[in-house]
Design a protein around this motif. Structure first.
Motif, PDB file in Angstrom:
ATOM      1  N   GLN A 255      59.014 119.042 -39.772  1.00  0.00           N
ATOM      2  CA  GLN A 255      58.301 119.187 -38.500  1.00  0.00           C
ATOM      3  C   GLN A 255      58.968 118.422 -37.358  1.00  0.00           C
ATOM      4  O   GLN A 255      58.319 118.102 -36.358  1.00  0.00           O
ATOM      5  N   SER A 256      60.252 118.129 -37.492  1.00  0.00           N
ATOM      6  CA  SER A 256      60.958 117.406 -36.442  1.00  0.00           C
ATOM      7  C   SER A 256      61.214 118.300 -35.233  1.00  0.00           C
ATOM      8  O   SER A 256      61.105 119.531 -35.311  1.00  0.00           O
ATOM      9  N   LEU A 257      61.560 117.680 -34.134  1.00  0.00           N
ATOM     10  CA  LEU A 257      61.908 118.420 -32.917  1.00  0.00           C
ATOM     11  C   LEU A 257      63.092 119.333 -33.178  1.00  0.00           C
ATOM     12  O   LEU A 257      63.102 120.490 -32.746  1.00  0.00           O
ATOM     13  N   ARG A 258      64.090 118.819 -33.892  1.00  0.00           N
ATOM     14  CA  ARG A 258      65.281 119.628 -34.185  1.00  0.00           C
ATOM     15  C   ARG A 258      64.931 120.863 -34.990  1.00  0.00           C
ATOM     16  O   ARG A 258      65.393 121.971 -34.680  1.00  0.00           O
ATOM     17  N   ALA A 259      64.107 120.706 -36.015  1.00  0.00           N
ATOM     18  CA  ALA A 259      63.737 121.847 -36.854  1.00  0.00           C
ATOM     19  C   ALA A 259      62.905 122.853 -36.073  1.00  0.00           C
ATOM     20  O   ALA A 259      63.101 124.069 -36.187  1.00  0.00           O
ATOM     21  N   ALA A 260      61.967 122.343 -35.260  1.00  0.00           N
ATOM     22  CA  ALA A 260      61.109 123.235 -34.479  1.00  0.00           C
ATOM     23  C   ALA A 260      61.936 124.065 -33.507  1.00  0.00           C
ATOM     24  O   ALA A 260      61.757 125.288 -33.389  1.00  0.00           O
ATOM     25  N   MET A 261      62.860 123.412 -32.795  1.00  0.00           N
ATOM     26  CA  MET A 261      63.699 124.137 -31.836  1.00  0.00           C
ATOM     27  C   MET A 261      64.626 125.116 -32.545  1.00  0.00           C
ATOM     28  O   MET A 261      64.888 126.214 -32.038  1.00  0.00           O
ATOM     29  N   SER A 262      65.099 124.744 -33.726  1.00  0.00           N
ATOM     30  CA  SER A 262      66.015 125.611 -34.474  1.00  0.00           C
ATOM     31  C   SER A 262      65.320 126.884 -34.930  1.00  0.00           C
ATOM     32  O   SER A 262      65.925 127.958 -34.951  1.00  0.00           O
ATOM     33  N   ARG A 263      64.042 126.776 -35.287  1.00  0.00           N
ATOM     34  CA  ARG A 263      63.323 127.977 -35.720  1.00  0.00           C
ATOM     35  C   ARG A 263      63.070 128.920 -34.545  1.00  0.00           C
ATOM     36  O   ARG A 263      62.973 130.133 -34.729  1.00  0.00           O
ATOM     37  N   PHE A 264      62.963 128.385 -33.328  1.00  0.00           N
ATOM     38  CA  PHE A 264      62.880 129.243 -32.148  1.00  0.00           C
ATOM     39  C   PHE A 264      64.234 129.876 -31.837  1.00  0.00           C
ATOM     40  O   PHE A 264      64.320 131.046 -31.476  1.00  0.00           O
ATOM     41  N   ALA A 265      65.305 129.082 -31.978  1.00  0.00           N
ATOM     42  CA  ALA A 265      66.649 129.555 -31.624  1.00  0.00           C
ATOM     43  C   ALA A 265      67.230 130.489 -32.663  1.00  0.00           C
ATOM     44  O   ALA A 265      68.151 131.269 -32.364  1.00  0.00           O
ATOM     45  N   GLY A 266      66.738 130.420 -33.912  1.00  0.00           N
ATOM     46  CA  GLY A 266      67.288 131.249 -34.978  1.00  0.00           C
ATOM     47  C   GLY A 266      68.516 130.654 -35.626  1.00  0.00           C
ATOM     48  O   GLY A 266      69.153 131.292 -36.454  1.00  0.00           O
ATOM     49  N   TRP A 275      68.806 120.264 -27.415  1.00  0.00           N
ATOM     50  CA  TRP A 275      68.010 119.279 -28.161  1.00  0.00           C
ATOM     51  C   TRP A 275      67.992 117.949 -27.422  1.00  0.00           C
ATOM     52  O   TRP A 275      66.959 117.285 -27.342  1.00  0.00           O
ATOM     53  N   LEU A 276      69.133 117.546 -26.880  1.00  0.00           N
ATOM     54  CA  LEU A 276      69.229 116.263 -26.187  1.00  0.00           C
ATOM     55  C   LEU A 276      68.286 116.226 -24.989  1.00  0.00           C
ATOM     56  O   LEU A 276      67.597 115.227 -24.756  1.00  0.00           O
ATOM     57  N   LEU A 277      68.234 117.317 -24.221  1.00  0.00           N
ATOM     58  CA  LEU A 277      67.329 117.374 -23.075  1.00  0.00           C
ATOM     59  C   LEU A 277      65.868 117.258 -23.516  1.00  0.00           C
ATOM     60  O   LEU A 277      65.076 116.542 -22.897  1.00  0.00           O
ATOM     61  N   ALA A 278      65.525 117.967 -24.587  1.00  0.00           N
ATOM     62  CA  ALA A 278      64.144 117.904 -25.085  1.00  0.00           C
ATOM     63  C   ALA A 278      63.823 116.507 -25.605  1.00  0.00           C
ATOM     64  O   ALA A 278      62.713 115.992 -25.383  1.00  0.00           O
ATOM     65  N   ALA A 279      64.783 115.872 -26.278  1.00  0.00           N
ATOM     66  CA  ALA A 279      64.572 114.522 -26.796  1.00  0.00           C
ATOM     67  C   ALA A 279      64.388 113.522 -25.661  1.00  0.00           C
ATOM     68  O   ALA A 279      63.537 112.626 -25.732  1.00  0.00           O
ATOM     69  N   VAL A 280      65.179 113.669 -24.602  1.00  0.00           N
ATOM     70  CA  VAL A 280      65.044 112.782 -23.443  1.00  0.00           C
ATOM     71  C   VAL A 280      63.680 112.976 -22.791  1.00  0.00           C
ATOM     72  O   VAL A 280      63.004 112.005 -22.413  1.00  0.00           O
ATOM     73  N   PHE A 281      63.251 114.231 -22.653  1.00  0.00           N
ATOM     74  CA  PHE A 281      61.936 114.509 -22.063  1.00  0.00           C
ATOM     75  C   PHE A 281      60.827 113.851 -22.877  1.00  0.00           C
ATOM     76  O   PHE A 281      59.925 113.205 -22.331  1.00  0.00           O
ATOM     77  N   LEU A 307      56.993 109.137 -31.847  1.00  0.00           N
ATOM     78  CA  LEU A 307      58.248 109.569 -31.226  1.00  0.00           C
ATOM     79  C   LEU A 307      59.367 109.595 -32.257  1.00  0.00           C
ATOM     80  O   LEU A 307      60.157 110.555 -32.311  1.00  0.00           O
ATOM     81  N   ALA A 308      59.447 108.566 -33.090  1.00  0.00           N
ATOM     82  CA  ALA A 308      60.489 108.520 -34.121  1.00  0.00           C
ATOM     83  C   ALA A 308      60.334 109.668 -35.115  1.00  0.00           C
ATOM     84  O   ALA A 308      61.325 110.286 -35.526  1.00  0.00           O
ATOM     85  N   ALA A 309      59.090 109.967 -35.515  1.00  0.00           N
ATOM     86  CA  ALA A 309      58.858 111.078 -36.445  1.00  0.00           C
ATOM     87  C   ALA A 309      59.329 112.399 -35.858  1.00  0.00           C
ATOM     88  O   ALA A 309      59.784 113.290 -36.583  1.00  0.00           O
ATOM     89  N   ALA A 310      59.226 112.537 -34.540  1.00  0.00           N
ATOM     90  CA  ALA A 310      59.653 113.771 -33.885  1.00  0.00           C
ATOM     91  C   ALA A 310      61.164 113.850 -33.737  1.00  0.00           C
ATOM     92  O   ALA A 310      61.743 114.936 -33.850  1.00  0.00           O
ATOM     93  N   LEU A 311      61.828 112.726 -33.506  1.00  0.00           N
ATOM     94  CA  LEU A 311      63.249 112.751 -33.163  1.00  0.00           C
ATOM     95  C   LEU A 311      64.181 112.689 -34.367  1.00  0.00           C
ATOM     96  O   LEU A 311      65.345 113.078 -34.251  1.00  0.00           O
ATOM     97  N   ILE A 312      63.713 112.201 -35.510  1.00  0.00           N
ATOM     98  CA  ILE A 312      64.595 112.186 -36.676  1.00  0.00           C
ATOM     99  C   ILE A 312      64.864 113.626 -37.106  1.00  0.00           C
ATOM    100  O   ILE A 312      64.022 114.511 -36.945  1.00  0.00           O
TER     101      ILE A 312
END
Length: 412
Positions: A255-266, A275-281, A307-312
């Motif tokens: 359920q990380s930010l990276r995984a969530a964005m990757s499932r949208f991006a395919g 990812w970096l922009l989303a992490a900074v936001f 925040l850490a749980a989301a960014l790892i």
């Protein structure tokens, strides 16, 4: 002859006193049945890895060997420093069913203790033996036992609940040396190190130093005792290629930010600019909340850890136990009567108590497929989207220097 009309009122306080403990006992018993029915042979796949790791450590194959998960051909590697494998050596001496029961009991105790300490932080009630606080902790523990992060932690046999209670205890305790617990948790997994931000926010430099010592000492001892495998973990990149070693980053259990964005991006977005922009936001949102709520110790606990749980990169559901202080704060904190706090807490509880993640795991074609239908991508990003929404709501509705000021009688 006994007058029932005079006896009944006397029994009611006793019933109110016993009710939370009875409900907690029933909840624990139901969870034991649930785990026994759903986890064949006391599954606890991650615990099996921890126990096996003590043998791999002795054989010198700690970062080469893998353990079967019980699901197809998927095998799990050991992703922790060598000292953690050494700690599990005594557990390997027991028959696994006994290890499974003891480990589960330890996890349940960690949940109850962390809930009690979190309620103490949120309400300002420092007397842990206060009966009202204890009853409130019993009610909360009975319910939180069934949220997805806790269910998955117990089912998998993970260490997340133990790391969680170590961090909460390190933040709660006024003695700087207690922060060693945070350091030990960070030396196990790096994500709990976010709690050192909590200590820094509240200007506790000595506690930060103790936390850093708790982090460095076990790693140094592990390096001295197992230099080759420590070098492989730290210097040769075993820790850095965890994503490649585990595989299945696309699974909805991540359920990380990276995984969530990757499932949208395919496809895996990796550490790319998007990812970096989303992490900074997300980090800016967290920073705004910490600043505007800088008088609130509970906020300073849950914001950095969520925040850490989301960014790892590997934010498995069981690692989101860090949501628990946030849930308690929304329901018992200074904004508990606000409509936005009530709405958010209800949405969180509905989502976390539901079997949504389990259903998505059954529906997904593979742990390795990023391309998903839009509705699956949205459902699989619920934790991250919820975290962003909550941070924005708290930031918007904050007033500077607004701390937790709850009286002793307001713990329930």
């Amino acid at each position: 002859m006994i007058d029932a009309s005079t006896e009944a009122p006397a029994d009611r306080p006793r019933l109110r006193t016993a009710a939370p403990w009875l409900v907690l006992a029933l909840s624990v018993a139901a969870m034991a049945v649930f785990l026994r029915v759903t986890a064949g042979e006391y599954y606890l796949g991650d615990l099996r890895v921890f126990v096996s790791a003590s043998h791999w450590l002795a054989e010198g194959s700690l970062y080469r060997a893998t353990s079967p998960t019980g699901a197809g051909d998927v095998r799990i590697p050991f992703l922790y420093p060598p000292w953690v494998a050494a700690v599990f050596t005594p557990w390997s001496w027991l028959p696994f069913p006994i290890t499974a029961v003891l480990w589960t009991v330890l996890g349940l105790a960690a949940l109850g203790t962390s809930v009690l300490l979190t309620l103490s932080l949120v309400t300002g009630q420092r007397h842990l033996r206060d009966r009202t606080l204890l009853r409130s902790a019993a009610w909360w523990s009975a319910g939180l036992l069934w949220i997805t992060p806790v269910r998955h932690c117990l089912y998998e046999g993970q260490v997340s609940l133990l790391l969680f209670v170590a961090v909460v205890a390190g933040v709660w305790c006024a003695r700087p040396a207690a922060a060693v617990a945070i350091g030990l948790a960070t030396a196990t997994k790096f994500a709990p190190g976010a709690a050192l931000v909590t200590l820094a926010v509240h200007r506790r430099p000595r506690a930060v130093l103790w936390g850093l010592a708790g982090f460095a000492i076990p790693l140094a001892v592990g390096w001295a005792a197992y230099p080759a495998q420590s070098r492989q973990y730290l210097a040769d990149g075993a820790i850095l290629d965890a994503v490649d070693r585990v595989g299945g980053v696309a699974t909805v259990a991540n359920q990380s930010l990276r995984a969530a964005m990757s499932r949208f991006a395919g496809a895996d977005v990796g550490w790319q600019a998007l990812w970096l922009l989303a992490a900074v936001f997300l980090t800016v949102c967290a920073g705004a909340v910490l600043y505007r709520r800088r008088g609130d110790r509970a906020v300073a606990l849950w914001v950095p850890t969520v925040l850490a749980a989301a960014l790892i990169p590997l934010g498995w559901t069981h690692q989101w136990v860090w949501l628990i202080p946030m849930l308690v704060w929304l329901r018992r904190g200074p904004d508990r009567r606000s409509g936005w706090a009530r709405t958010l807490s209800l949405l969180w509880f509905a989502g976390l108590l539901s079997p949504a993640v389990e259903l998505l795991l059954l529906i997904q074609k593979s742990n390795y497929v990023y391309d998903r239908p839009l509705w699956q991508a949205l459902a699989g990003a619920a934790y991250v989207l919820g975290a962003i929404t909550t941070l924005l709501a708290v930031a918007v509705h904050s007033r500077s220097e607004r701390g937790t000021r709850v009286g002793k009688g307001q713990t329930e």
